[in-house]
Design a protein around this motif. Structure first.
Motif, PDB file in Angstrom:
ATOM      1  N   MET A   1       0.783  -1.364   0.031  1.00 47.32           N
ATOM      2  CA  MET A   1      -0.122   0.097   0.077  1.00 47.32           C
ATOM      3  C   MET A   1       0.957   1.258  -0.104  1.00 47.32           C
ATOM      4  SD  MET A   1      -3.083  -0.702   2.416  1.00 47.32           S
ATOM      5  CE  MET A   1      -3.342   0.973   2.898  1.00 47.32           C
ATOM      6  N   ILE A   2      -0.010   2.409  -0.271  1.00 51.05           N
ATOM      7  CA  ILE A   2       1.030   3.529  -0.516  1.00 51.05           C
ATOM      8  C   ILE A   2       0.596   4.653   0.851  1.00 51.05           C
ATOM      9  CG2 ILE A   2       1.254   5.689  -1.459  1.00 51.05           C
ATOM     10  CD1 ILE A   2       0.763   4.022  -4.231  1.00 51.05           C
ATOM     11  N   PRO A   3       1.607   4.959   1.342  1.00 53.19           N
ATOM     12  CA  PRO A   3       1.239   5.764   2.686  1.00 53.19           C
ATOM     13  C   PRO A   3       0.203   7.045   2.404  1.00 53.19           C
ATOM     14  CG  PRO A   3       3.617   5.454   2.535  1.00 53.19           C
ATOM     15  CD  PRO A   3       3.059   4.865   1.327  1.00 53.19           C
TER      16      PRO A   3
ATOM     17  N   PRO B   1      -0.807  10.967   2.475  1.00 50.36           N
ATOM     18  CA  PRO B   1      -0.094  12.001   2.110  1.00 50.36           C
ATOM     19  C   PRO B   1       0.533  12.975   3.662  1.00 50.36           C
ATOM     20  CG  PRO B   1      -2.047  12.384   0.721  1.00 50.36           C
ATOM     21  CD  PRO B   1      -2.151  11.176   1.790  1.00 50.36           C
ATOM     22  N   PHE B   2       1.562  13.259   3.295  1.00 50.26           N
ATOM     23  CA  PHE B   2       2.048  14.239   4.559  1.00 50.26           C
ATOM     24  C   PHE B   2       3.037  15.189   4.078  1.00 50.26           C
ATOM     25  CE2 PHE B   2       4.816  10.365   3.558  1.00 50.26           C
ATOM     26  CZ  PHE B   2       6.086  10.828   3.303  1.00 50.26           C
TER      27      PHE B   2
ATOM     28  N   ILE C   1       8.327   3.374   8.092  1.00 49.90           N
ATOM     29  CA  ILE C   1       7.810   3.110   6.698  1.00 49.90           C
ATOM     30  C   ILE C   1       6.735   2.076   6.525  1.00 49.90           C
ATOM     31  CG2 ILE C   1       8.250   3.315   4.294  1.00 49.90           C
ATOM     32  CD1 ILE C   1      10.694   4.885   4.690  1.00 49.90           C
ATOM     33  N   PRO C   2       7.160   0.918   7.087  1.00 55.89           N
ATOM     34  CA  PRO C   2       6.005  -0.187   7.193  1.00 55.89           C
ATOM     35  C   PRO C   2       4.750   0.300   7.750  1.00 55.89           C
ATOM     36  CG  PRO C   2       8.226  -1.238   7.408  1.00 55.89           C
ATOM     37  CD  PRO C   2       8.520   0.459   7.385  1.00 55.89           C
TER      38      PRO C   2
ATOM     39  N   MET D   1       3.591   2.978   8.249  1.00 54.84           N
ATOM     40  CA  MET D   1       2.713   4.184   7.496  1.00 54.84           C
ATOM     41  C   MET D   1       2.308   3.510   6.039  1.00 54.84           C
ATOM     42  SD  MET D   1       5.564   7.498   7.728  1.00 54.84           S
ATOM     43  CE  MET D   1       4.309   8.410   6.512  1.00 54.84           C
ATOM     44  N   ARG D   2       2.934   2.542   5.428  1.00 51.83           N
ATOM     45  CA  ARG D   2       2.291   1.911   4.288  1.00 51.83           C
ATOM     46  C   ARG D   2       1.065   1.124   4.685  1.00 51.83           C
ATOM     47  NH1 ARG D   2       7.526  -1.208   2.356  1.00 51.83           N
ATOM     48  NH2 ARG D   2       6.776  -2.161   4.118  1.00 51.83           N
TER      49      ARG D   2
ATOM     50  N   GLU E   1       5.779  13.262  -4.981  1.00 48.13           N
ATOM     51  CA  GLU E   1       5.041  13.446  -3.943  1.00 48.13           C
ATOM     52  C   GLU E   1       5.975  12.764  -2.623  1.00 48.13           C
ATOM     53  OE1 GLU E   1       0.738  12.833  -2.843  1.00 48.13           O
ATOM     54  OE2 GLU E   1       1.101  11.830  -4.529  1.00 48.13           O
TER      55      GLU E   1
ATOM     56  N   ARG F   1       5.405  10.816  -0.376  1.00 52.27           N
ATOM     57  CA  ARG F   1       4.963   9.548   0.047  1.00 52.27           C
ATOM     58  C   ARG F   1       5.471   8.477  -1.191  1.00 52.27           C
ATOM     59  NH1 ARG F   1      -1.477   8.885  -0.741  1.00 52.27           N
ATOM     60  NH2 ARG F   1      -1.879  10.368  -2.583  1.00 52.27           N
TER      61      ARG F   1
ATOM     62  N   LEU G   1       7.130   5.908  -2.765  1.00 51.66           N
ATOM     63  CA  LEU G   1       8.148   4.894  -2.236  1.00 51.66           C
ATOM     64  C   LEU G   1       9.150   4.801  -3.625  1.00 51.66           C
ATOM     65  CD1 LEU G   1       5.953   2.297  -0.737  1.00 51.66           C
ATOM     66  CD2 LEU G   1       7.365   3.764   0.426  1.00 51.66           C
TER      67      LEU G   1
ATOM     68  N   HIS H   1       8.447   2.619  -6.524  1.00 51.94           N
ATOM     69  CA  HIS H   1       7.472   2.951  -7.278  1.00 51.94           C
ATOM     70  C   HIS H   1       7.800   4.197  -8.331  1.00 51.94           C
ATOM     71  CE1 HIS H   1       4.155   1.540  -4.216  1.00 51.94           C
ATOM     72  NE2 HIS H   1       4.304   0.494  -5.276  1.00 51.94           N
TER      73      HIS H   1
ATOM     74  N   ASP I   1       5.763  -6.102  -0.406  1.00 55.71           N
ATOM     75  CA  ASP I   1       5.242  -4.926  -0.197  1.00 55.71           C
ATOM     76  C   ASP I   1       5.218  -4.730   1.608  1.00 55.71           C
ATOM     77  OD1 ASP I   1       4.618  -2.201  -0.764  1.00 55.71           O
ATOM     78  OD2 ASP I   1       2.326  -2.551  -0.848  1.00 55.71           O
TER      79      ASP I   1
ATOM     80  N   SER J   1       8.411  -5.236   3.362  1.00 55.71           N
ATOM     81  CA  SER J   1       9.779  -5.130   3.895  1.00 55.71           C
ATOM     82  C   SER J   1      10.264  -6.664   4.066  1.00 55.71           C
ATOM     83  CB  SER J   1      10.132  -4.097   5.104  1.00 55.71           C
ATOM     84  OG  SER J   1       9.421  -3.122   5.014  1.00 55.71           O
TER      85      SER J   1
ATOM     86  N   THR K   1      10.999   0.211   1.224  1.00 55.68           N
ATOM     87  CA  THR K   1      11.051   0.900   2.600  1.00 55.68           C
ATOM     88  C   THR K   1      11.853   2.043   2.687  1.00 55.68           C
ATOM     89  OG1 THR K   1      10.832  -1.629   3.106  1.00 55.68           O
ATOM     90  CG2 THR K   1      11.133   0.015   4.829  1.00 55.68           C
TER      91      THR K   1
ATOM     92  N   PHE L   1      11.723   6.291   1.071  1.00 56.18           N
ATOM     93  CA  PHE L   1      10.912   7.230   0.394  1.00 56.18           C
ATOM     94  C   PHE L   1      11.891   7.662  -0.882  1.00 56.18           C
ATOM     95  CE2 PHE L   1       8.572   8.004   4.380  1.00 56.18           C
ATOM     96  CZ  PHE L   1       7.335   7.200   3.749  1.00 56.18           C
TER      97      PHE L   1
END
Lengths: 285, 162
Positions: free
Chosen positions: A1-3, A5-6, A38-39, A41-42, B18, B20, B22, B25, B41, B43, B61, B63
């Motif tokens: 999944m994609i986190p 926005p921040f 990051i995991p 957040m994902r 952006e 966010r 990764l 991507h 997806d 890690s 893992t 950005f």
């Protein structure tokens, strides 16, 4: 999944980082190596408004000596900890435990301070820091303060860090005298958390155990010391029987959880077995 | 959006991303570097392993903004200019270190990273070195043999490939 926005901030000094944290709104997360953050957040278990990335705060990286103390910058990566000559000489227990953290890719990114500030009870480094009586230097808007390891770990994923504060360095008293160390970890695969692990440092003197320090991983919501075993080992003979006797009290005062990996009583059993193994190895048996 | 400058497989890129996004991507969808794959997806599997400033990392893992100013090498950037396979690629081919091939880009990038640090690893050191990479087909036997063969070839080689 994609986190989710921040807003992204990338300070280059501790002062800039503190300002970014203060200005970041209600929900600010500090990004160190990102291998835990990051995991989550994902998975959108965390969706911070602002992420403050410490990657470029170079003053937080590296290891130095200050007299009897080793000072480890919070952003020192696991890989750099494992290969650092000062840590190898004065705090080899940290290097030994860090080698068991996840895998080489994660160790290239993950940091010593990040793992401690995350304070996962199944993480390997909190129990080591507790066993070594490390101190944590926290920077905040009103200056710096130092907190001992026993006060730093407050609860599950919770530390003494207040809102707006940042862990900047960890001060580890050097082990002087004839110490042996061992980290005994029980887990299924590299990426799995410790089911239980034991960090032991043992000082021998005149054929006896003069002092033993034992940290327990994943035996409660915070890392714990096996105080009853430590007391039983003080002055004990370096024999398999004496160590086995002392290790039987390793789970006293702990409150391990039951989950898919293990029931609480099994964790208590593991704590005793791993304590016996770790202390035996650290004592040179 | 945040602008980043990166070098990937020897070419320079400037992009607005952006925060966010990764890294994996960015590599696949913005640069079209689809040789690097997304496996789990979470890690765990290591299929997305690339080298970031010379160190193997899991690109799911990291950005993309964290890679700003960095040099990235993907599986697409390790063969020679004439298309000659990297010794580790060649060894995976020759020793049949794969079945479905999905884990292979990550396995090769992790193995190159291992061999850079330890040019003649034991079997145990190879298994520990690739513990961050999962293969669900092979049982790892031929993967380990491939890394052993590559280690032998690279330590004897004079080509100087990284």
């Amino acid at each position: 999944m994609i986190p989710a926005p921040f807003a992204y901030e990338r300070p280059t000094t501790v002062d800039e980082a503190l300002q970014a944290i203060a200005a970041g709104g209600e929900d600010v997360k500090i990004l160190a190596g990102g291998q835990s953050l990051i995991p989550v957040m994902r998975l959108r278990l965390a969706a911070p408004e602002t992420v403050v990335d410490l990657t470029r705060v170079t003053e937080l990286r590296g290891v130095r000596e200050e007299g009897d103390v080793l000072v480890i910058g919070a952003m020192t990566t696991h890989h750099d900890v494992i290969t650092d000559p000062l840590i190898a000489q004065h705090a080899p227990l940290i290097a030994e435990a860090t080698e068991t953290v996840a895998d080489r890719q994660v160790r290239h990114r993950g940091t010593f301070g990040g793992a401690l500030a995350h304070a996962d009870p199944a993480g390997d480094l909190p129990a080591v820091a507790l066993a070594l009586d490390a101190e944590f230097v926290l920077a905040g808007p009103n200056g710096r303060r130092t907190v001992g390891a026993s006060d730093f770990f407050v609860d599950y994923l919770t530390t003494a860090l207040e809102e707006g504060e940042l862990l900047v360095e960890i001060r580890v008293p050097k082990l002087t005298g004839s110490w042996g160390v061992r980290y005994e970890k029980f887990n299924r695969v590299a990426q799995a958390w410790s089911i239980v692990a034991v960090a032991a440092a043992v000082r021998r003197e005149n054929g006896h155990i003069a002092e033993a320090r034992i940290g327990l991983t994943n035996m409660g919501p915070t890392p714990l010391r096996a105080r009853a075993t430590e007391a039983a080992l003080a002055g004990a003979a370096v024999t398999a029987e004496a160590i086995a006797d002392a290790a039987r009290s390793a789970a006293e005062g702990t409150s391990p959880s039951s989950d898919l990996n293990a029931q609480a009583d099994y964790r208590e059993h593991l704590a005793q077995v791993l304590t016996r193994r770790a202390v035996s190895a650290a004592a040179g048996l | 959006m945040t602008s980043i400058n990166v070098r990937v497989d020897g070419a320079s890129y400037s992009d607005d991303v952006e925060p966010r996004t990764l890294l994996v991507h960015y590599l696949r969808e913005t640069l079209g570097k689809v040789g690097t794959v997304v496996g789990c997806d979470t890690s765990n599997c290591g299929a997305c392993t690339v080298h970031l400033d010379g160190e193997a990392v899991k690109s799911c893992t990291v950005f993309a903004v964290q890679a700003d100013g960095s040099e990235i090498t993907t599986i697409e950037g390790i063969a020679g200019g004439d298309g000659a396979l990297h010794p580790v690629q060649k060894a995976f081919h020759e020793m049949h270190g794969l079945q479905c091939g999905y884990c292979t880009p990550g396995m090769i990038m992790a193995s190159i990273d291992l061999l850079k640090e330890n040019p003649s690893p034991s079997e145990t050191e190879i298994r520990e070195g690739i513990e961050g990479n999962l293969c669900r087909c092979t049982g790892y036997q031929n993967i380990v043999r491939a890394v052993q063969q590559a280690a032998g070839e690279m330590s004897g080689a004079t080509g100087g490939q990284a």
